[in-house]
Design an enzyme around this catalytic site. Structure first.
Site, PDB file in Angstrom:
ATOM      1  N   HIS A   1      26.737  70.746  28.063  1.00  0.00           N
ATOM      2  CA  HIS A   1      27.566  70.369  29.198  1.00  0.00           C
ATOM      3  C   HIS A   1      27.032  71.106  30.426  1.00  0.00           C
ATOM      4  CE1 HIS A   1      30.258  70.140  25.679  1.00  0.00           C
ATOM      5  NE2 HIS A   1      30.974  69.243  26.335  1.00  0.00           N
TER       6      HIS A   1
ATOM      7  N   ASP B   1      28.175  74.637  30.644  1.00  0.00           N
ATOM      8  CA  ASP B   1      27.639  75.554  29.634  1.00  0.00           C
ATOM      9  C   ASP B   1      26.482  76.362  30.191  1.00  0.00           C
ATOM     10  OD1 ASP B   1      29.310  74.368  27.736  1.00  0.00           O
ATOM     11  OD2 ASP B   1      27.757  72.981  27.059  1.00  0.00           O
TER      12      ASP B   1
END
Length: 436
Positions: free
Chosen positions: A99, A102
């Site tokens: 993501h 992240d």
């Protein structure tokens, strides 16, 4: 800096090996049904659970020992890139997933977030070029930021919708830059808690609008080969999520004319939460030619939430790999370990032990599934079960050569209807022979 100094490259040593840091069943180059094992599975590592998860839960703080953590969020993000690619190489996987949030800290504004992303993606691109490791898929985290309290594309706030769209655009730009083949939409906040204040058709239409914009933009920038993956989940964090399961998701994609560019990314634990088996969800997706990619994990039948355990249930994995084989593979998708070590497995080395367990389980599942296909175990059962449609009135039914009047006349003249036992207990016992 080396983050896993005591770990050598993980190798296949065979089922007699007692080395915990070796594969006992996963031999990447071993051919199964004419294709290397690694190509059947296309394993990927989830950046979020492996490198961002701190080992916290609703009742306690994080316990994971992670040597890449610092007081500076950007320094930590850079360390994570180094640690992640060291891990990928030593484990021998060829793909990873992430993501946007992240890999880079959000900072104080969307502009700062995008600048942070650019800096970290520079490092990721460099490491990809050095190692040959590829991006299986990326996605935009449109659920963590507090502004998404009422959804992202389903939000009642147009300003929130715009931020959501900006993240998606940035994610597609990153996908093109890194050579991604898939982009996932997981609607973590795309749902509602009560119909008392929700216009469901309006919210679903807005979600579809965003998906169509994503398709248009990917075409505009010359990234038209990108496959979009919709990931179903019935609940958590919202009470009622719009993409409840594979069937609900396909109904949505068909309703809004999105099936040409969208397939499904299916997760085992999400199937559990929806009251389905993993293989059921995969079979539904296959029936629509929409089985795109898998998130490998498992739930705990005693717990009613998304536990994301590493997959070690050989029965479930075998049936899942059978669906993969029936699908002709997953490419350009793969099998992403969307799984996190248990809170009690907090040491750095546990990341390797957990992934080895999952990869060995899938290797065993693949071999069992291959045996099932080679010996036509399920095919023979189904052929016998539906044999009445191979002749007589059954053949007329499937060839559309009859109607209600003819069927009624047939039924009135045949009073000796006999069903045959499925012998399902015997079938399950024989299935155990293939698996174990």
């Amino acid at each position: 800096m080396t983050y896993f100094p005591h770990i050598e490259k993980i190798k296949y040593e065979g089922k007699e090996s007692t080395n915990p840091f070796a594969f006992r069943h996963y031999n990447p180059e071993e051919e199964v049904l004419g294709k290397p094992m690694k190509d059947h599975m296309r394993f990927a590592i989830a950046y979020w659970h492996s490198f961002v998860n701190e080992g916290n839960d609703p009742f306690g703080k994080g316990v994971n020992q992670r040597t890449w953590l610092t007081e500076d969020p950007m320094e930590t993000a850079k360390n994570r890139v180094e640690a992640a690619f060291e891990f990928f190489e030593k484990l021998g996987v060829e793909y990873f997933c992430f993501h946007d949030m992240d890999v880079a800290p959000f900072g104080n504004s969307l502009a700062e977030f995008f600048a942070n992303l650019d800096e970290i993606v520079d490092l990721i691109e460099q490491k990809m070029q050095e190692t040959g490791i590829k991006l299986l898929w990326n996605t935009a985290d449109r659920h963590t930021n507090p502004i998404y309290v009422n959804g992202a594309a389903s939000s009642n706030n147009a300003d929130v919708y715009a931020v959501s769209a900006a993240q998606v655009k940035k994610g597609i730009d990153i996908s093109k830059r890194l050579g991604g083949k898939n982009f996932v939409f997981w609607g973590g906040r795309e749902g509602y808690e009560t119909l008392l204040n929700t216009d469901m058709p309006f919210e679903e239409e807005n979600i579809a609008r965003l998906y169509k914009m994503a398709i248009d933009y990917s075409n505009e920038i010359g990234h038209g080969e990108l496959t979009f993956l919709l990931e179903p989940k019935p609940k958590e964090p919202m009470k009622h999520q719009y993409d409840f399961d594979a069937a609900t998701s396909m109904a949505f994609l068909q309703k809004y004319g999105l099936t040409d560019r969208f397939k499904l990314n299916l997760e085992a634990n999400h199937a559990t939460l929806a009251g389905h088996t993993f293989e059921h969800e995969m079979a539904v997706a296959r029936s629509y030619n929409a089985l795109g990619s898998l998130d490998a994990n498992q739930g705990d039948m005693l717990l009613g939430w998304d536990t994301d355990e590493f997959p070690t249930d050989l029965y479930t994995v075998t049936l899942a790999m059978y669906e993969v084989l029936e699908n002709g593979g997953l490419e350009p998708g793969g099998i992403n370990f969307d799984a996190k070590v248990r809170r009690t497995s907090f040491e750095m080395d546990d990341l390797f032990l957990a992934h080895i367990a999952g990869m060995d389980t899938f290797a065993r599942g693949l071999k069992a599934a291959a045996r099932l296909k080679e010996e036509r175990f399920f095919d023979q059962i189904k052929e016998e079960r539906y044999a009445s449609y191979q002749e007589g009135i059954g053949l007329e039914i499937i060839n559309d050569q009859t109607d209600l009047k003819k069927l009624s006349e047939y039924a009135l003249n045949h009073n000796d209807v006999e069903n045959k036992s499925s012998h399902i207990e015997y079938v399950k016992a024989k299935l155990n022979d293939y698996i174990y």
